[in-house]
Design an enzyme around this catalytic site. Structure first.
Site, PDB file in Angstrom:
ATOM      1  CG  ASN A   1      -0.169  -0.078   2.503  1.00 36.04           C
ATOM      2  OD1 ASN A   1       0.553   0.836   2.835  1.00 36.04           O
ATOM      3  ND2 ASN A   1      -0.294  -1.205   3.219  1.00 36.04           N
TER       4      ASN A   1
ATOM      5  CG  ASP B   1      -6.695  -5.674   6.503  1.00 40.12           C
ATOM      6  OD1 ASP B   1      -6.278  -5.746   7.672  1.00 40.12           O
ATOM      7  OD2 ASP B   1      -7.184  -4.639   6.019  1.00 40.12           O
TER       8      ASP B   1
ATOM      9  CE  LYS C   1       9.059 -12.377 -14.633  1.00 34.43           C
ATOM     10  NZ  LYS C   1       9.733 -11.797 -15.772  1.00 34.43           N
TER      11      LYS C   1
ATOM     12  CG  PHE D   1      -2.953   5.434  13.338  1.00 31.41           C
ATOM     13  CD1 PHE D   1      -2.209   5.301  14.498  1.00 31.41           C
ATOM     14  CD2 PHE D   1      -2.878   6.639  12.645  1.00 31.41           C
ATOM     15  CE1 PHE D   1      -1.400   6.337  14.963  1.00 31.41           C
ATOM     16  CE2 PHE D   1      -2.084   7.685  13.094  1.00 31.41           C
ATOM     17  CZ  PHE D   1      -1.344   7.527  14.248  1.00 31.41           C
TER      18      PHE D   1
ATOM     19  CE  LYS E   1     -10.242  -0.329  11.691  1.00 29.93           C
ATOM     20  NZ  LYS E   1     -10.346   0.514  10.556  1.00 29.93           N
TER      21      LYS E   1
ATOM     22  CE  LYS F   1      -9.092  -3.982  14.363  1.00 28.67           C
ATOM     23  NZ  LYS F   1      -8.167  -4.264  13.307  1.00 28.67           N
TER      24      LYS F   1
END
Ligand code: PMT
Length: 402
Positions: free
Chosen positions: A210, A279, A289, A323, A337, A341
């Site tokens: 990301n 995730d 490859k 976060f 969250k 969490k």
């Protein structure tokens, strides 16, 4: 505050009269204050007024060298521990954002390596103009810290945002800035911080990742170390140098990050999870490859371990901060969250907002508390977000102790 030098750059707007009060307040607080004025500022108030308030020479002409052994603008730039531009007009912000140095104020601003704070004051529509907003954003990214104007009656007759913040408030901010740098509220605390992205390998040449640059997590690590903590930064692959005094543990995958963080959890006091952890990862990783073939390619993914959730389940008396990077329903997801969490704080960023989220120098966050309190913070550098977060953590520690 006796040994701290404040260089006050006064630029031309009606709020110059408040800069006189600011000079007085800063001097009364024990700072050494020197003032530079632009030609426009001198249309409102004479240098003599600032000279009397600061008990120092006032500078306004780049070519008027009062001491032949020094070059005044370089000498002032080096002398300053903090440079305050107040009031900061649209003009000076535009010049500084574009590297223009054509008078005593702007040459000094370009020459200083001290922290620069700007307190804008202008008409409400000028403050809202896209060019001014762009310059403020650019300056934010260069590390300039802003003291936002307050709302109220403006000299031009409008009511709105544009008034120079009150001199008492600016003085308090300066005092707290220097007191903070002298105190070490996290001394003796072991802090684990995660930063950056993870990479989930598909084959030796391809991976899923990301846009996290690590800037947010590295800024928090730097501030936590400044606050006296023993900091371990578990970092995904980024192009940043380790902050001073921080131990960096490099990882690549979500599984590696899980192992490095979970194994340190029992021994830590505070864990801050600012990393953007994958995730999902490919179920199958080829060690050769993968060659392209006709038609489409389907990759099957499986869930990675949720590190934050695991820590929440194992938590004893650690402070746990997660976060939330969201494109929709920030409040709803961040609050969820917090409970799912078992975190003490969630720092939510709406990554669709300009200047917020991945890769930027700045961020716009809201801190969500377990008691339902929500603390929205303005657009500011990631370093200032980190400062605000450390201040919240310090408050939580005090609450835990009571
Ligand atoms: O790195 P920068 O370019 O400076 O950008 C900063 C940032 C946008 C990455 C940062 O501000 C941020 O929002 N980080 C969290 C990004 C994220 O992955 O959010 P999330 O909503 O998907 O995850 C929620 C929380 O769970 C996060 O604390 C995350 O670290 C944690 N998590 C997620 C997945 C997983 N498998 N394990 C986790 O612990």
């Amino acid at each position: 505050m006796n040994s701290k030098n404040i260089l006050l750059c006064v630029t031309g707007g009606i709020a110059v009269y408040k800069a006189v009060a600011l000079t007085s307040k800063l001097s009364q607080a024990g700072f050494n204050v020197k003032v530079i004025m632009t030609d426009s500022a001198m249309e409102f108030v004479t240098p003599l007024t600032f000279q009397a308030m600061s008990r120092n020479d006032v500078f306004y002409d780049t070519f008027d060298e009062k001491d032949s052994s020094k070059i005044a603008h370089i000498d002032l730039a080096d002398w300053a521990d903090l440079v305050l531009v107040a009031p900061a007009t649209a003009n000076v912000l535009g010049k500084l954002a574009n590297g223009i140095a054509d008078d005593m104020v702007t040459t000094t601003l370009l020459a200083t390596t001290a922290e620069v704070w700007a307190a804008p004051a202008m008409n409400v529509h000028m403050y809202d103009h896209p060019a001014v907003k762009k310059n403020i954003q650019t300056l934010h990214e260069m590390g300039v810290r802003f003291i936002e104007p307050s709302e109220g009656f403006l000299a031009c007759g409008y009511v709105g945002k544009g008034r120079l913040e009150e001199p008492e408030k600016i003085t308090d901010l300066v005092i707290s800035h220097f007191s903070k740098s002298q105190s070490r509220p996290l001394a003796g605390k072991k802090v684990v911080i995660t930063a950056g992205p993870t990479r989930e390998q598909l084959d030796p040449v391809r991976f899923f990742t990301n846009h996290s640059s690590g800037k947010m997590g590295y800024a928090i690590a730097a501030k936590a170390a400044e606050a006296g903590a023993d900091v371990t930064l578990v970092s995904g692959p980024v192009n940043l140098t380790a902050p001073a005094g921080v131990t960096v543990v490099n990882v690549i995958t979500a599984q590696e990050m899980y192992e490095e963080v979970v194994s340190r959890f029992d021994d830590s006091d505070i864990v801050i999870k600012s990393a953007a952890v994958a995730d999902y990862r490919p179920v199958f990783t080829s060690d050769r490859k993968m060659k392209k073939q006709d038609g489409t390619l389907t990759v099957e993914f499986e869930r990675t371990k949720d590190i934050l959730k695991t820590l929440g389940e194992r938590k004893k008396d650690q402070i746990l901060i997660g976060f939330a990077a969201e494109t929709d329903n920030l409040e709803e997801y961040a609050k969820k969250k917090l409970t799912v969490k078992n975190a003490d704080l969630i720092v939510g960023n709406d990554i669709t907002a300009e200047g917020a989220g991945f890769g930027t120098e700045t961020n716009i966050v809201t801190i969500f508390h377990r008691n339902g309190e929500m603390q929205p913070l303005p657009l500011q550098s990631k370093s200032d977000v980190a400062d605000a977060l450390i201040a919240e953590i310090t408050r939580l520690i005090k609450e835990h102790q009571e």
